[in-house]
Design a protein around this motif. Structure first.
Motif, PDB file in Angstrom:
ATOM      1  N   ASP A  38     -16.663   5.210  49.350  1.00 19.50           N
ATOM      2  CA  ASP A  38     -15.623   5.330  48.902  1.00 19.50           C
ATOM      3  C   ASP A  38     -14.797   5.396  47.782  1.00 19.50           C
ATOM      4  OD1 ASP A  38     -15.780   3.280  50.811  1.00 19.50           O
ATOM      5  OD2 ASP A  38     -16.346   1.028  49.926  1.00 19.50           O
ATOM      6  N   ALA A  51     -10.611   2.890  57.211  1.00 19.46           N
ATOM      7  CA  ALA A  51     -11.210   2.992  56.567  1.00 19.46           C
ATOM      8  C   ALA A  51     -10.795   1.797  55.083  1.00 19.46           C
ATOM      9  CB  ALA A  51     -10.929   4.042  55.427  1.00 19.46           C
ATOM     10  N   THR A  67      -3.468  12.678  59.269  1.00 20.60           N
ATOM     11  CA  THR A  67      -3.807  11.794  58.779  1.00 20.60           C
ATOM     12  C   THR A  67      -4.783  11.016  59.313  1.00 20.60           C
ATOM     13  OG1 THR A  67      -2.864   9.582  57.308  1.00 20.60           O
ATOM     14  CG2 THR A  67      -2.237   9.667  59.011  1.00 20.60           C
ATOM     15  N   LYS A 117     -12.615  15.188  55.740  1.00 18.14           N
ATOM     16  CA  LYS A 117     -14.621  14.099  54.687  1.00 18.14           C
ATOM     17  C   LYS A 117     -14.568  12.711  54.761  1.00 18.14           C
ATOM     18  CE  LYS A 117     -13.873  17.616  51.607  1.00 18.14           C
ATOM     19  NZ  LYS A 117     -14.680  18.275  50.532  1.00 18.14           N
ATOM     20  N   SER A 118     -13.092  12.687  54.290  1.00 16.89           N
ATOM     21  CA  SER A 118     -13.169  10.922  54.354  1.00 16.89           C
ATOM     22  C   SER A 118     -13.510   9.955  54.511  1.00 16.89           C
ATOM     23  CB  SER A 118     -11.696  10.520  53.908  1.00 16.89           C
ATOM     24  OG  SER A 118     -10.810  10.969  55.444  1.00 16.89           O
ATOM     25  N   ALA A 153     -15.902   8.888  47.091  1.00 16.56           N
ATOM     26  CA  ALA A 153     -15.864   9.992  47.471  1.00 16.56           C
ATOM     27  C   ALA A 153     -16.640  11.038  46.494  1.00 16.56           C
ATOM     28  CB  ALA A 153     -14.004  11.141  47.068  1.00 16.56           C
ATOM     29  N   GLU A 159      -1.089   9.628  54.499  1.00 18.42           N
ATOM     30  CA  GLU A 159      -1.955   9.486  54.077  1.00 18.42           C
ATOM     31  C   GLU A 159      -1.004   8.953  52.423  1.00 18.42           C
ATOM     32  OE1 GLU A 159      -5.505  10.040  53.466  1.00 18.42           O
ATOM     33  OE2 GLU A 159      -4.673   9.781  55.573  1.00 18.42           O
ATOM     34  N   GLN A 175      -3.488   5.627  52.183  1.00 21.35           N
ATOM     35  CA  GLN A 175      -3.910   4.790  50.711  1.00 21.35           C
ATOM     36  C   GLN A 175      -3.093   3.648  49.673  1.00 21.35           C
ATOM     37  OE1 GLN A 175      -6.648   6.471  49.614  1.00 21.35           O
ATOM     38  NE2 GLN A 175      -6.863   8.331  51.153  1.00 21.35           N
ATOM     39  N   GLN A 179     -17.516   9.786  53.552  1.00 17.45           N
ATOM     40  CA  GLN A 179     -17.736   9.710  51.999  1.00 17.45           C
ATOM     41  C   GLN A 179     -18.346   8.677  51.741  1.00 17.45           C
ATOM     42  OE1 GLN A 179     -14.334  11.757  50.563  1.00 17.45           O
ATOM     43  NE2 GLN A 179     -15.320  13.853  50.019  1.00 17.45           N
ATOM     44  N   ASP A 185     -10.164  16.853  51.733  1.00 19.22           N
ATOM     45  CA  ASP A 185     -10.298  15.802  51.580  1.00 19.22           C
ATOM     46  C   ASP A 185     -10.447  15.227  52.618  1.00 19.22           C
ATOM     47  OD1 ASP A 185     -10.923  17.156  49.141  1.00 19.22           O
ATOM     48  OD2 ASP A 185      -9.563  16.543  48.092  1.00 19.22           O
ATOM     49  N   VAL A 186      -9.004  15.036  53.915  1.00 14.91           N
ATOM     50  CA  VAL A 186      -8.948  14.162  54.793  1.00 14.91           C
ATOM     51  C   VAL A 186     -10.044  13.952  56.046  1.00 14.91           C
ATOM     52  CG1 VAL A 186      -7.276  13.289  56.718  1.00 14.91           C
ATOM     53  CG2 VAL A 186      -6.249  13.432  54.313  1.00 14.91           C
ATOM     54  N   THR A 204     -20.209  13.168  49.604  1.00 13.22           N
ATOM     55  CA  THR A 204     -20.353  13.031  51.147  1.00 13.22           C
ATOM     56  C   THR A 204     -21.797  13.477  52.450  1.00 13.22           C
ATOM     57  OG1 THR A 204     -18.162  14.468  50.537  1.00 13.22           O
ATOM     58  CG2 THR A 204     -19.053  14.877  52.932  1.00 13.22           C
TER      59      THR A 204
END
Length: 420
Positions: A124, A373, A367, A118-119, A126, A204, A208, A122, A115-116, A129
């Protein structure tokens, strides 16, 4: 029409159709990495085309400073290539929101990425992608291993050990302990604050929480990295305030400085310049206390997606799925030391320093830079303000607490979750 003539016409038509069906599709890749041209043409594309002889690939880069404007113009004119190399976060998100990048969420190779990873490509939430993650850069410290051996020093693992090493180098006097200037500002944040910070705000978890508004830049875990940076001032050598980024690079490669707060992209820069003059090593950002979990900035840097208007979507998806494969990860990682595949595939790198950097993924939590982001979409821009704040703290012209308060005030002025 006679029967022989009809048969001849039918045969000619079938042969023409078969020839047309067998004609290869050509995919064009848009990219800003014009320094990669030989690698794509000599290594990556031949490997793909050997498996897919019906798909030709052409790498057509644009100068980095011109890429965004040129790509936008081509997309609007309908003349852009089939494959789009993607910058991380908002620039590519805007292309997706404009319908210019295709949703690749269902691409099978997406299962190979965290997930990190792909972030950066993506939405917002998610839910979509739109680019295959290609590579990241990792932050840490590159050091002159020869100098360390001369002085009887070992790689530090805690902050206290780190400053003990700096003190020892300072006391000896042969080397400047650390090569970093504050003239250009960005490196003070990128290789300073964003390098050591994740160990304080817990990667993260903190990033986040800052986005959600449940943490603020004035909280201790966000101020403490500045408190460490304020201590760096005494180890950077005379005149560091006017020292540019190239100046710092030269100090290290000429053997005058022992440690370089680094991004892994320096590997391919430093290696030919040092040319055996001394041996390099690397260590991850030291943790605040022994036994703490370590965190690294494993920052998403480059991805690759599909032009939503490509006339060759099937071929483009075939190519992008291959880019997400272990084969590509190993090819790319070894062709460009210091740019690390984001795939979960096991990758063995031939360059020993690059292998050292990537091995930290097994020891530490990954991270990305905290400001990239969402949090730098407004004015004042948090990324740019962090450059200035980090440089000021190192110079001693702003206290850690004042710098953090200023940044939070700027964020509060436009970012709603931060106002909660």
């Amino acid at each position: 029409m006679t029967r022989p003539f009809r048969l001849a016409l039918l045969t000619t038509t079938l042969l023409a159709g078969a020839a047309q069906a067998q004609e290869p599709v050509t995919l064009t890749i848009e990219s800003w990495r014009n320094d990669d041209l030989a690698i794509w043409n000599d290594v990556i594309i031949p490997a793909f085309e050997a498996q897919h002889p019906d798909i030709n690939v052409e790498f057509a880069p644009t100068a980095p400073a011109e890429y965004n404007a040129a790509l936008n113009s081509k997309l609007q004119a309908g003349s852009a290539g089939d494959i789009i190399t993607c910058r991380p976060f908002d620039a590519s998100l805007e292309l997706f929101n404009n319908g210019q990048l295709a949703d690749l969420s269902d691409l099978p190779a997406m299962a190979n990425f965290s997930d990190v990873a792909k972030s950066a490509w993506q939405t917002d939430d998610a839910s979509a992608t739109f680019c295959v993650p290609m590579a990241s850069v990792i932050h840490g410290f590159i050091y002159n291993r020869t100098a360390f051996e001369e002085l009887g020093l070992e790689e530090p693992t805690t902050v206290d050990e780190f400053f003990a090493v700096l003190d020892a180098i300072q006391e000896d006097g042969t080397y400047i302990p650390m090569a970093m200037g504050t003239n250009d500002q960005w490196e003070a944040a990128t290789m300073g604050y964003q390098n050591i910070g994740p160990n304080y705000w817990k990667g993260e978890e903190g990033r986040q929480a800052l986005i959600s508004g449940t943490q603020k830049l004035t909280d201790p875990q966000w101020v403490q990295p500045y408190e460490q940076l304020a201590r760096w001032k005494d180890y950077l050598g005379d005149g560091f305030e006017a020292q540019t980024y190239p100046d710092s690079q030269n100090l290290f490669t000429l053997g005058r400085a022992a440690i370089f707060p680094a991004g892994s992209w320096e590997i391919s820069v430093f290696t030919p310049q040092i040319a055996g003059a001394f041996e390099m090593g690397a260590f991850p950002p030291p943790v605040p206390a022994e036994g703490d979990t370590c965190y690294i900035s494993d920052h998403t840097d480059i991805g690759i997606g599909m032009n939503a208007a490509t006339p060759n979507p099937e071929a483009a998806r075939t190519f992008l799925d291959w880019v997400g494969s272990p084969e590509f990860a190993n090819l790319y990682g070894n062709a460009l030391p210091g740019f690390f595949p984001l795939s979960n595939a096991e990758v063995t790198l031939e360059d020993p320093l690059a292998q050292e950097f990537i091995s930290w993924r097994d020891e530490c939590e990954s991270t990305i830079r905290s400001t990239y982001a969402i949090l730098s979409r407004g004015t004042p821009n948090l990324e740019n303000e962090t450059w200035n704040a980090s440089a000021n703290v190192i110079r001693g012209t702003e206290t850690p607490a004042d710098a953090a308060a200023r940044l939070q005030q700027g964020l509060d002025s436009w970012y709603t979750p931060a106002q909660q």
